[in-house]
Write an enzyme that holds these catalytic residues in place. Sequence first.
Site, PDB file in Angstrom:
ATOM      1  CB  CYS A  16      62.067  60.043  46.434  1.00 50.36           C
ATOM      2  SG  CYS A  16      62.514  58.706  45.348  1.00 50.36           S
TER       3      CYS A  16
ATOM      4  CD  GLN B 237      56.906  45.830  63.550  1.00 51.24           C
ATOM      5  OE1 GLN B 237      56.624  46.484  62.541  1.00 51.24           O
ATOM      6  NE2 GLN B 237      55.761  45.149  64.074  1.00 51.24           N
TER       7      GLN B 237
ATOM      8  CG  PHE C  35      48.555  37.288  66.494  1.00 45.72           C
ATOM      9  CD1 PHE C  35      47.961  36.407  65.340  1.00 45.72           C
ATOM     10  CD2 PHE C  35      47.640  37.577  67.596  1.00 45.72           C
ATOM     11  CE1 PHE C  35      46.753  36.327  65.387  1.00 45.72           C
ATOM     12  CE2 PHE C  35      46.148  37.455  67.384  1.00 45.72           C
ATOM     13  CZ  PHE C  35      45.790  36.679  66.310  1.00 45.72           C
TER      14      PHE C  35
ATOM     15  CG  ASN D  59      59.941  42.407  68.068  1.00 44.69           C
ATOM     16  OD1 ASN D  59      61.152  42.589  67.969  1.00 44.69           O
ATOM     17  ND2 ASN D  59      59.154  43.310  68.325  1.00 44.69           N
TER      18      ASN D  59
ATOM     19  CD  GLU E 179      53.240  33.300  64.565  1.00 44.10           C
ATOM     20  OE1 GLU E 179      53.045  33.062  63.251  1.00 44.10           O
ATOM     21  OE2 GLU E 179      53.314  34.316  64.678  1.00 44.10           O
TER      22      GLU E 179
ATOM     23  CG  ASP F 152      52.108  42.926  66.551  1.00 46.41           C
ATOM     24  OD1 ASP F 152      51.279  43.502  65.945  1.00 46.41           O
ATOM     25  OD2 ASP F 152      53.183  42.861  66.504  1.00 46.41           O
TER      26      ASP F 152
ATOM     27  CB  CYS G 241      49.598  46.700  61.189  1.00 43.90           C
ATOM     28  SG  CYS G 241      48.812  44.908  60.807  1.00 43.90           S
TER      29      CYS G 241
END
Length: 440
Positions: free
Chosen positions: A86, A273, A302, A307, A323, A370, A396
């Site tokens: 880039c 995602q 979560f 998903n 959630e 998650d 994450c």
Amino acid sequence: MRRRTSPRRTTTSKPQPIGPIQTFEVDGLTHEAKGVARLQGKVTFIEGALPGETVEAQVNKAGRRFDEAVLVNIIEPSVYRVEPSCQHFNLCGGCSFQHLANEQQLSAKADWLQGQLRNLITTQELETLSDTPTGYRRRARLAIDIKKGRMVLGFRGKASKEIISIDQCVVLTPNLQSTFLLLKLKLLENDLAGVLGHVELLEDTKGVSALFRLTSPISDELKNAWEDWAEKGRVALYWQAPKVGKAEVALEKMRYYDLGDLRLKYHPQDFIQVNAAMNQKMVVQAMDWLNPSKQDVILDLFCGVGNFSLPLAVHAQAVIGVEVQETMVEAARENARVNGFDNLSFVAADLTKPVNNELFKQTITKVLLDPPRAGAFEFLDSIIKIGPTQILYVSCNASTLARDAEYLVAKGYRVLRVSLMDMFPQTSHVETMMLLQKKK
């Protein structure tokens, strides 16, 4: 003969050099992709330098324990140094690893992750999941600025708040890249100057959408003009008015994306995602590791719009998704309905607080979680009380994963498998999947 090159430097908003140009031998790399060197026993972090390189750099921030320096010249480059794909890499803050070969990016991330999980795993135990290193990002948040009376569309710069105007982004999907260029051209008309806060572009199975977050209301005439532009460009346009949490739909209602044979609906402001290919691989790996069966009642914490919940429900006796976001719970319930599941239940609950629900009183055999970057420490005792045989933790943030996993191990679980998931190639970000088993 040593080669000497001069890297392009970043914005002037960074601290200015305060010391002489000095020669450094770089022997490490931080998680933020800064080279680590030592001079007279003091650590110096050099942005853009790679392990194995001899460089010239100039300190621009001196500290008691370490210094930070500006890269001036690369005297001896690393064999793993590559030309960034880039043209904006040295200015834009979106990517941090484009100057490092892809296989070495994975190696650097693995080294860092093993360091974070050093009390839980050995080097041999870490698995890796990856996909294409460019053209993967299906969602992007674009910043807006006004320069010389013109709207600037781009990303924030490296270590600065400056908005860098860009003409391309190699990590965006090709369709998002095309839409970005159309949007940039349209914004030159300046009719949204001062009222458009930022833009989110998103691609899914349905196509491309754009979410405009406004800082103040606009006229119906202006809104209609933009909707005409969106229709011609086959872009679904959403408006989010000031201080309104839910997006005002301009052209379409809910979006959807396909996950194998399943179709999941969501609102454009909901979390999904950003790497579709890696999401597919991640879900397949989760099913393989957790191996759900008709004897399993699985708790999905979560859960978002489902998903993991829906793929789990294909094989499990029952799945309970939890959630905090009400809109995502509504979407998850709709997803269960349209995909024909009658063994799925969803609960809206804040998992940082005690949850009392009749659904939790049945025997739960396995848990998948998650959580956001903060982890799930507040809910760990509740999980331990439930007593699942297996826990699949998708993270994450490796530091909070390490904290939470060490607590679970101390309470009677052991780590079976760990995988580094390269969800964001060209960046230093790391996603992790860990499977824990209850000790007998």
